[in-house]
Design an enzyme around this catalytic site. Structure first.
Site, short mmCIF file in Angstrom:
data_model
loop_
_atom_site.label_atom_id
_atom_site.label_comp_id
_atom_site.label_asym_id
_atom_site.label_seq_id
_atom_site.Cartn_x
_atom_site.Cartn_y
_atom_site.Cartn_z
N ARG A 201 -17.01 -10.15 57.14
CA ARG A 201 -17.53 -9.59 55.89
C ARG A 201 -18.19 -8.22 56.09
O ARG A 201 -18.33 -7.46 55.16
CB ARG A 201 -18.52 -10.55 55.24
N THR A 202 -18.56 -7.92 57.35
CA THR A 202 -19.17 -6.61 57.59
C THR A 202 -18.12 -5.53 57.82
O THR A 202 -18.45 -4.39 58.07
CB THR A 202 -20.07 -6.65 58.83
N GLN A 203 -16.85 -5.92 57.77
CA GLN A 203 -15.81 -4.96 58.13
C GLN A 203 -15.15 -4.28 56.96
O GLN A 203 -14.18 -3.56 57.12
CB GLN A 203 -14.79 -5.63 59.04
#
Lengths: 236, 289
Positions: free
Chosen positions: B65-67
């Site tokens: 999700r941080t990408q």
């Protein structure tokens, strides 16, 4: 040999509130040969007497470059000194990688202090029996001199001398304190060498293979070669 | 409880393996089947079994999700002039294309001689800000009178960005670093999200690189006064807001000089939407529809 029953390890205080092991380590610094440093904002000089283990051996190194702006002289157990020099060089390399600039002398002195202090709090191991005189410059703060001792204390000095028979060098420096403020590089070298000469009680005079001289000006550190030291000594 | 195999992706979870499909699985579940008996309600999957979520597999799987960026700021502009540096950007953080947060300060003062502006993910920028805050606190704690100048902050940020790229989890930001060097010279540089970096007299991060840079190239002069520099900056902001749909007409300009860092109150530039081509954009375009 034992001074008392409270000096067996680093964790035992004497009732007078002293850690004898640390004090013994500070004695080790006095066994080393003399190191003299003096300076002002614009320049600083590091001078040290060298010794050899025996007539057959080579001279022991005393002054080490940490980076292009900082140099350090050690007095005491030279192997402990080598450990700290390695630590300082690593710290300096790290700073240079992360911030793109040579580490400033104050930060390096603080790094050495942290390492020294840790060994004071552990029962395993011993304090480092070495004193450092760190001379360097940074763009922001100019030339600075720092002195560490085995207890981890760090002091910023305008001039200092550590090691064996350093008292006479200190006395000389104290007398010439005023001259330091305005001294040029050449004058500063002379002050350092004369102070060092005070501590030289050998039968023979100072020679280029018996002493080392390093100078720091704004953003440069240079170790004088033997030939240069010889010329400097002729003017003593 | 026996960890059960599930029909599909163990990370996504719910999946049902019908009886008779997988002999190995049937054997493993035989005891539970004997205990539970056959399915009784018509609503339950008649020929399937209850499932468990494989928590272990979820832990092992990389976080993704941080990408991708979620809440983003667009262009950030930087411009040197005679005795200082300007940074400018709007105050908008978009959620996708939605103009969601309209009052975000996209410039951060790092210390008395350095400020940074960002494009890209807002939360990643907050993280970068925390790192810089830690750095400043460390310097303060050392208490030796040393502070980091713009050049060092810039170098530090390139290290951070490149390090995160190497973890295949980049911080989704491009940063513009403005300030003064220790010797008093002005400094302006930009750091990309994978650690690419360069210094220049004027830099832009984000879409503004295509819109504002040509304007800077044409009007930049090394000895500009502050007024002239602000004028160039305003025309660049005007160009950006007219062409970039992620940009909002509410800007802040940050100024770094030897007197310190000042971030202006938000302001707007006059815009002009009455051009003929805006009314009928496809009229002169062969490929429009």
């Amino acid at each position: 040999m034992f001074r008392n029953q409270y000096d067996q390890d680093m964790l035992t205080w004497s009732p007078q509130g002293r850690l004898h092991q640390v004090e013994y380590a500070m004695e080790a610094v006095k066994q080393g040969s003399t190191v003299v440093a003096c300076g002002n904002k614009k320049c600083a000089v590091l001078a040290a007497l060298k010794r050899k283990q025996s007539k057959l051996s080579s001279m022991q190194e005393k002054i080490f470059a940490i980076n292009t702006r900082v140099g350090v002289a050690v007095s005491g157990l030279s192997t402990d000194g080598a450990k700290l020099v390695k630590l300082l060089r690593e710290e300096s390399t790290r700073e240079e990688f992360v911030y793109g600039r040579s580490a400033c002398p104050g930060r390096l002195a603080a790094a050495a202090s942290k390492s020294l202090q840790i060994s004071m709090r552990k029962s395993s191991g011993r304090p480092c029996g070495v004193g450092l005189v760190l001379v360097g410059s940074s763009e922001q703060l100019g030339c600075q001199i720092f002195q560490t001792c085995p207890s981890g204390e760090v002091h910023q000095m305008s001039c200092t001398a550590i090691g064996g028979r350093s008292q006479s060098a200190r006395t000389y420096l104290e007398k010439n304190m005023e001259a330091l403020e305005t001294a040029s590089v050449d004058e500063m070298i002379m002050i350092a060498l004369r102070a060092l000469n005070e501590s030289n009680v050998d039968a023979s005079d100072l020679t280029s293979d018996k002493c080392e001289v390093a100078i720091v000006e704004l953003n440069t550190y240079t170790l004088k070669s033997a030939a240069e030291v010889t010329t400097l000594l002729t003017n003593l | 409880m026996i960890p059960r195999r599930v029909a599909h992706n163990p990370i996504i979870g719910p999946g049902v393996v019908p009886r008779g499909v997988d002999a190995e699985y049937d054997a493993a579940c035989a005891r539970d089947d004997a205990r539970d008996g056959p399915a009784t309600t018509t609503h339950a999957p008649a020929s399937g079994r209850a499932f468990t979520l494989d928590g272990k597999a979820r832990e092992k799987a990389p976080t993704t999700r941080t990408q991708t960026p979620y809440v983003t700021g667009t262009s950030a502009l930087g411009l040197k002039y005679g005795d200082g540096v300007l940074l400018a950007c709007d105050t908008l953080a978009c959620y996708g294309s939605t103009k969601r947060y309209k009052n975000v300060e996209r410039v951060k003062k790092v210390n008395e001689r350095c400020a940074i502006a960002f494009t890209g993910e807002l939360s990643d920028f907050t993280y970068v800000c925390n790192l810089l805050e830690e750095l400043t606190t460390e310097d303060f704690c050392e208490d030796d009178g040393m502070t980091r100048d713009a050049e060092e902050i810039y170098q530090y940020l390139t290290r951070v960005m490149y390090n995160r790229r190497n973890k295949f989890d980049p911080l989704w930001n491009s940063l513009v670093v403005a300030g003064l060097k220790t010797n008093g010279e002005t400094f302006l540089g930009t750091v990309g999200m994978i650690g690419t970096h360069y210094e220049d007299d004027h830099v832009c991060a984000g879409f503004g690189n295509h819109i504002a840079r040509p304007i800077f190239r044409e009007f930049y002069k090394a000895d500009m006064t502050e007024e002239q520099a602000v004028e160039v900056m305003r025309s660049a902001l005007y160009a950006c807001v007219m062409r970039d749909k992620q940009m909002m007409n509410k800007f802040q300009i940050c100024k770094v000089t030897k007197d310190g860092v000042t971030i202006s109150e938000p302001f707007a530039v006059p815009t002009e939407w009455g051009y003929e081509k805006f009314y009928n954009p496809t009229k002169f375009s062969e490929t429009g529809w």
